[in-house]
Design an enzyme around this catalytic site. Structure first.
Site, PDB file in Angstrom:
ATOM      1  N   HIS A 154      -9.035   1.088   1.910  1.00  0.00           N
ATOM      2  CA  HIS A 154      -9.787  -0.164   1.879  1.00  0.00           C
ATOM      3  C   HIS A 154     -11.265   0.162   2.027  1.00  0.00           C
ATOM      4  O   HIS A 154     -11.638   1.047   2.821  1.00  0.00           O
ATOM      5  CB  HIS A 154      -9.350  -1.106   3.004  1.00  0.00           C
ATOM      6  CG  HIS A 154      -7.951  -1.620   2.861  1.00  0.00           C
ATOM      7  ND1 HIS A 154      -7.652  -2.873   2.386  1.00  0.00           N
ATOM      8  CD2 HIS A 154      -6.755  -1.021   3.130  1.00  0.00           C
ATOM      9  CE1 HIS A 154      -6.339  -3.038   2.369  1.00  0.00           C
ATOM     10  NE2 HIS A 154      -5.773  -1.914   2.819  1.00  0.00           N
ATOM     11  N   HIS A 229       3.447  -1.139   7.102  1.00  0.00           N
ATOM     12  CA  HIS A 229       3.818   0.244   6.772  1.00  0.00           C
ATOM     13  C   HIS A 229       3.784   1.178   7.993  1.00  0.00           C
ATOM     14  O   HIS A 229       2.868   1.933   8.223  1.00  0.00           O
ATOM     15  CB  HIS A 229       3.023   0.812   5.603  1.00  0.00           C
ATOM     16  CG  HIS A 229       1.556   0.606   5.567  1.00  0.00           C
ATOM     17  ND1 HIS A 229       0.718   0.844   6.640  1.00  0.00           N
ATOM     18  CD2 HIS A 229       0.745   0.206   4.547  1.00  0.00           C
ATOM     19  CE1 HIS A 229      -0.526   0.607   6.290  1.00  0.00           C
ATOM     20  NE2 HIS A 229      -0.541   0.205   5.042  1.00  0.00           N
ATOM     21  N   ASN A 232       1.853   4.632   9.035  1.00  0.00           N
ATOM     22  CA  ASN A 232       0.673   4.839   8.199  1.00  0.00           C
ATOM     23  C   ASN A 232      -0.465   3.937   8.657  1.00  0.00           C
ATOM     24  O   ASN A 232      -0.270   2.741   8.906  1.00  0.00           O
ATOM     25  CB  ASN A 232       0.995   4.584   6.731  1.00  0.00           C
ATOM     26  CG  ASN A 232       2.017   5.581   6.200  1.00  0.00           C
ATOM     27  OD1 ASN A 232       3.150   5.248   5.889  1.00  0.00           O
ATOM     28  ND2 ASN A 232       1.617   6.837   6.127  1.00  0.00           N
ATOM     29  N   GLY A 262       9.151   9.390   0.456  1.00  0.00           N
ATOM     30  CA  GLY A 262       9.114  10.816   0.741  1.00  0.00           C
ATOM     31  C   GLY A 262       7.716  11.369   0.868  1.00  0.00           C
ATOM     32  O   GLY A 262       7.548  12.565   1.150  1.00  0.00           O
ATOM     33  N   ASP A 286       4.470  -0.816  -1.313  1.00  0.00           N
ATOM     34  CA  ASP A 286       3.020  -0.578  -1.239  1.00  0.00           C
ATOM     35  C   ASP A 286       2.522  -0.004  -2.569  1.00  0.00           C
ATOM     36  O   ASP A 286       1.581   0.783  -2.617  1.00  0.00           O
ATOM     37  CB  ASP A 286       2.668   0.355  -0.085  1.00  0.00           C
ATOM     38  CG  ASP A 286       1.186   0.323   0.281  1.00  0.00           C
ATOM     39  OD1 ASP A 286       0.485  -0.647  -0.092  1.00  0.00           O
ATOM     40  OD2 ASP A 286       0.700   1.289   0.927  1.00  0.00           O
ATOM     41  N   GLY A 322      -1.816   3.781  -1.486  1.00  0.00           N
ATOM     42  CA  GLY A 322      -0.629   3.121  -1.979  1.00  0.00           C
ATOM     43  C   GLY A 322       0.355   4.126  -2.545  1.00  0.00           C
ATOM     44  O   GLY A 322       0.207   5.341  -2.386  1.00  0.00           O
TER      45      GLY A 322
END
Length: 394
Positions: A154, A229, A232, A262, A286, A322
């Site tokens: 971002h 998420h 993360n 993964g 995502d 992403g």
């Protein structure tokens, strides 16, 4: 055993006239378990009846899927695009088409941090799409209320604190469109913002944060019910400073997003999370524009992104931007890499995210009265056919 519910065909003249389709499959799987030799009767956009064995209702429209696995349509809480398109683009039909072809029948469209006027314009565009497309559930504002110390992909220039003025401006612009929002709970005014969004009917997630376990708990007590998420863009689990992940795992009110590609989370760690919070982990993509498209150069919001071997990074950095994941691949990974049973893996893509949005009474199950969203998969879990709201997709 046959179950019949109200469905589209169960009440009124309009219901009686709804088109009926009988779908048969060797195996029907949802969060409740697995049924052999199953059938599902669709009436318009709703499931009217389900059962097993030869004694299915009579109808002129029968679809026999043979040895297929039939699951509910997947629900993606968190995705930014696909097919070369982003959900901020003037047209993002290609993105929806890619994910629907891979089994995602209901999507929340995630927007990255941008200036407020740009976010308002994107919200207005999504509103226009939603007017004719019931499979789009609304917008997820992943920005702008994020920690500059854990911003991920971002643009830091567009991050703002969740002041009452900023929150009200977005709520005024996003009435009936904003479905969820991510907030870093340590920011000034964050807890009041959580409460304000919750009062407005918006699902609030904790994410892109450097918060402590105590700060995360304060956000959950204020009404936040998601963790964006997991693992993360947040502190990892430390034995003396546990952070937001254990706080979310310990709280039965909270659903935890997981990107099971993964890359974002090692499968062994994903397995630990799935075992620690059974029935509360929602598999999300995502996904950005390169999902279902070639490697190369893309943008995510205002940031340049480079995709190599299916891994998206902010150009010139090692910051993940992403994924290129689709939900059918997440399903296969949950079974093959994270060791989940098929009903549990399917639930993480269907009933769990539907419940997180407060839609668990109409999405994410194969049962009477639920939306006629179905995914047919080969025994090796490759998508072959998809129905959304009773309509064949693709």
């Amino acid at each position: 055993m046959t179950a019949v519910g109200p469905g589209a065909a169960g009440s009124g003249a309009a219901g009686r006239e709804a088109r009926r389709t009988l779908v048969r499959s060797a195996r029907v799987v949802d969060a409740a378990g697995s049924t052999a030799d199953g059938w599902v009767l669709l009436a318009g956009d709703t499931i009217h009846a389900v059962g097993s064995g030869p004694d299915a209702p009579m109808t002129d429209d029968v679809v026999d899927l043979g040895d297929a696995v039939l699951a509910p349509g997947f629900v993606d809480l968190h995705g930014h695009g696909g097919g070369g398109a982003a959900y901020e683009d003037e047209s993002f039909r290609a993105a929806l088409d890619v994910h629907r072809a891979h089994g995602t029948t209901r999507s929340v469209l995630s927007l990255v941090a941008n200036p407020l006027p740009s976010l308002v314009a994107a919200i207005d565009h999504v509103r226009t799409v939603m007017a004719t497309d019931p499979l789009v559930l609304g917008v997820h504002l992943e920005g702008p209320f994020l920690s500059p110390r854990n911003k991920g992909a971002h643009n830091a220039d567009f991050l703002v604190e969740p002041t009452p003025e900023a929150v009200d401006a977005l709520l005024d612009a996003g009435s009936d469109v904003i479905r969820q929002v991510t907030i870093a709970p340590e920011l000034p005014g964050a807890i009041a913002a959580v409460e304000r969004f919750v009062r407005a009917g918006v699902t609030v997630a904790v994410g892109h944060t450097v918060c402590s376990a105590e700060q995360a708990t304060a956000a959950f007590d204020a009404g936040a019910t998601l963790l964006t998420h997991a693992f993360n863009a947040m502190p990892g689990i430390h034995h003396r400073a546990p952070g937001p992940i254990p706080a979310a795992v310990a709280d039965d009110r909270v659903t935890l997003e997981l990107i099971l590609d993964g890359v974002h989370v090692d499968p062994s760690v994903a397995s630990v999370l799935l075992s620690s919070a059974p029935g509360r982990v929602a598999l999300v993509t995502d996904a950005m524009g390169a999902a279902g498209a070639a490697d190369g150069s893309y943008t995510l919001g205002s940031l340049a992104v480079t995709v190599v071997d299916g891994v998206a990074l902010v150009a010139g950095t090692d910051t993940i931007a992403g994924s290129t994941l689709t939900q059918d691949q997440a399903l296969r990974n949950a079974v093959a890499l994270a060791g989940r049973s098929l009903p549990d893996a399917v639930a993480a893509l269907t009933a769990v995210p539907a419940r997180a949005l407060g839609l668990g009474d109409r999405l994410g199950r194969i049962a009477p009265g639920y939306a006629a969203d179905l995914v047919a998969l080969t025994p090796s879990l490759e998508v072959t056919r998809v129905w959304g709201a009773g309509r064949a997709l693709g």
